[in-house]
Design a protein around this motif. Structure first.
Motif, PDB file in Angstrom:
ATOM      1  N   LEU A 271      50.056  -0.695  -4.881  1.00 60.62           N
ATOM      2  CA  LEU A 271      48.974  -0.476  -5.846  1.00 60.62           C
ATOM      3  C   LEU A 271      48.858  -1.669  -6.804  1.00 60.62           C
ATOM      4  O   LEU A 271      48.246  -1.571  -7.863  1.00 60.62           O
ATOM      5  CB  LEU A 271      49.195   0.816  -6.629  1.00 60.62           C
ATOM      6  CG  LEU A 271      48.959   2.117  -5.848  1.00 60.62           C
ATOM      7  CD1 LEU A 271      49.221   3.340  -6.725  1.00 60.62           C
ATOM      8  CD2 LEU A 271      47.534   2.207  -5.309  1.00 60.62           C
TER       9      LEU A 271
ATOM     10  N   LYS B  60      44.689   5.456 -10.407  1.00 57.57           N
ATOM     11  CA  LYS B  60      44.918   6.065  -9.105  1.00 57.57           C
ATOM     12  C   LYS B  60      46.277   6.765  -9.006  1.00 57.57           C
ATOM     13  O   LYS B  60      46.438   7.723  -8.251  1.00 57.57           O
ATOM     14  CB  LYS B  60      44.827   4.953  -8.045  1.00 57.57           C
ATOM     15  CG  LYS B  60      44.648   5.461  -6.645  1.00 57.57           C
ATOM     16  CD  LYS B  60      44.297   4.325  -5.724  1.00 57.57           C
ATOM     17  CE  LYS B  60      44.193   4.808  -4.291  1.00 57.57           C
ATOM     18  NZ  LYS B  60      43.926   3.720  -3.375  1.00 57.57           N
TER      19      LYS B  60
ATOM     20  N   ASP C 185      41.989   8.938 -10.178  1.00 58.54           N
ATOM     21  CA  ASP C 185      40.943   8.706  -9.181  1.00 58.54           C
ATOM     22  C   ASP C 185      40.979   7.238  -8.758  1.00 58.54           C
ATOM     23  O   ASP C 185      41.597   6.392  -9.423  1.00 58.54           O
ATOM     24  CB  ASP C 185      39.580   9.036  -9.816  1.00 58.54           C
ATOM     25  CG  ASP C 185      38.512   9.364  -8.771  1.00 58.54           C
ATOM     26  OD1 ASP C 185      38.753   9.115  -7.583  1.00 58.54           O
ATOM     27  OD2 ASP C 185      37.439   9.847  -9.169  1.00 58.54           O
ATOM     28  N   ASP C 186      40.253   6.971  -7.676  1.00 51.12           N
ATOM     29  CA  ASP C 186      40.145   5.604  -7.173  1.00 51.12           C
ATOM     30  C   ASP C 186      38.876   4.996  -7.761  1.00 51.12           C
ATOM     31  O   ASP C 186      37.786   5.555  -7.576  1.00 51.12           O
ATOM     32  CB  ASP C 186      40.043   5.683  -5.638  1.00 51.12           C
ATOM     33  CG  ASP C 186      40.002   4.317  -4.999  1.00 51.12           C
ATOM     34  OD1 ASP C 186      39.629   3.342  -5.682  1.00 51.12           O
ATOM     35  OD2 ASP C 186      40.331   4.228  -3.797  1.00 51.12           O
TER      36      ASP C 186
END
Ligand code: SAM
Length: 334
Positions: free
Chosen positions: A33, A87, A114-115
């Motif tokens: 990430l 995320k 969330d993305d």
């Protein structure tokens, strides 16, 4: 008004430091990430300062707040509402802590696990009467894709860009930041420079040494503010401009007619290119990095005129042909 006076120069109540929180919640950085955390308040304040004036009725959306160091700097600037899109759910407790601290000070904090690539701005920010700032120490892995998506939104005045004053203050690998801002003739000038400069004015604000991050990335980082142009350089469809610019820069070291030529089938390529470069009034022996944004737009304009008259050519895909050099199959923004 009283609240505003209280809010200006606001101080958050005493909080554990970001370093302590990372330790407390055992927030090991995840490579997949692109997690590299900032701990130094002076640097995070400087990033947020680069966004310019933030009013007490503005909205700020922070991409990837992680444990929340930039988030704290944003809160100190007292926007009306702060939207966090992260995320990785492991950061929820430390972000919730910031939200709780902001509550008595009348600062609204909305946390979304969330993305950002799928985040629906129009749903979460239905009202466009408030100015929006986009800020983030972006995950390297998605930074280019994200701004290209945002340029498309900008071209269509949708999503975060229904107003024309939504600025983006973002970090990139230093090399990518330099490419975004590269001027005509600079050796870093590339497809990303042209795409960025068609819809925005990118300004390199400052660089952050890799050693300021935990863990330390292999590269330094550049902070860029992308200011939407009041008058974008074109209103041609985004996909068409993207396609033409991609082809032009496919052969970086060659005359620009070589890459542009791959928009057309080989049998007619030379004749079409000759005619279209004439019509666009562009020197076909310039190298791609020597082309101005306006020249790229003129080449896109004559391409559009050509495919409007010859729709079959629009479907021509040189990458589907045999023996295409592998470097020309890359979608990398270099
Ligand atoms: N803002 C923090 C800081 O400056 O210390 C963290 C920055 S770190 C470089 C990038 C952050 O983006 C991480 O917290 C990571 O989990 C998050 N992230 C990665 N991909 C994401 C995505 N697609 N959408 C939202 N957040 C994402």
């Amino acid at each position: 008004a009283a609240v505003r006076i209280l809010k200006s120069g606001m101080r958050l109540p005493p909080l554990p430091t970001v370093r302590e929180l990372v330790k407390l919640y055992q927030l090991q950085a995840l490579k997949q990430l692109s997690q590299n955390f900032l701990m130094d308040e002076r640097i995070t304040d400087k990033i947020v300062k680069s966004a310019g004036r933030i009013d007490t009725h503005d909205i700020v959306l922070e991409v990837g707040p992680g444990p929340g160091a930039i988030t704290r700097s944003i809160l100190r600037r007292s926007p009306q509402r702060l939207i966090l899109v992260e995320k990785d759910h492991r950061f929820l407790p430390s972000l919730e802590l910031l939200k709780e601290c902001a509550k008595p000070l009348d600062l609204q904090v909305d946390i979304h696990i969330d993305d950002i690539l799928r985040f629906n701005m129009e749903h979460h920010i239905p009202d466009t009467t408030q100015r929006l700032h986009l800020i983030g120490n972006l995950p390297f892995a998605i930074s280019t894709r994200l701004i290209i998506n945002w340029f498309e939104d900008l071209s269509l005045r949708r999503g975060a860009f229904r107003r024309n004053d939504t600025c983006m203050t973002l970090t990139f690998q230093k090399e990518v930041a330099e490419r975004i801002c590269a001027n005509l003739g600079d050796k870093q000038r590339c497809r990303l420079s042209v795409m960025s400069q068609i819809w925005t004015q990118p300004v390199m604000k400052f660089t952050i040494p890799g050693k300021a991050f935990v863990p330390k990335p292999e590269v330094d980082v550049g902070v860029v503010k992308l200011i939407p142009l009041k008058q974008p350089k074109t209103d041609l469809p985004f996909g068409l401009v993207e396609k033409v610019v991609r082809h032009i820069f496919n052969m970086r070291q060659k005359y620009c007619r070589r890459g542009y030529g791959t928009l057309f089938p080989p049998q007619d390529r030379d004749d079409i290119c000759y005619e279209l470069f004439q019509r666009a009034d562009v020197e076909d022996t310039l190298r791609p990095f020597q082309l101005s944004v306006d020249e790229c737009i003129r080449l896109a304009t004559v391409y559009k005129e050509f495919i409007d008259a010859n729709p079959d050519i629009a479907r021509y895909d040189f990458r589907a042909q045999k023996n295409v050099p592998t470097e020309m199959l890359s979608d990398e923004y270099v």
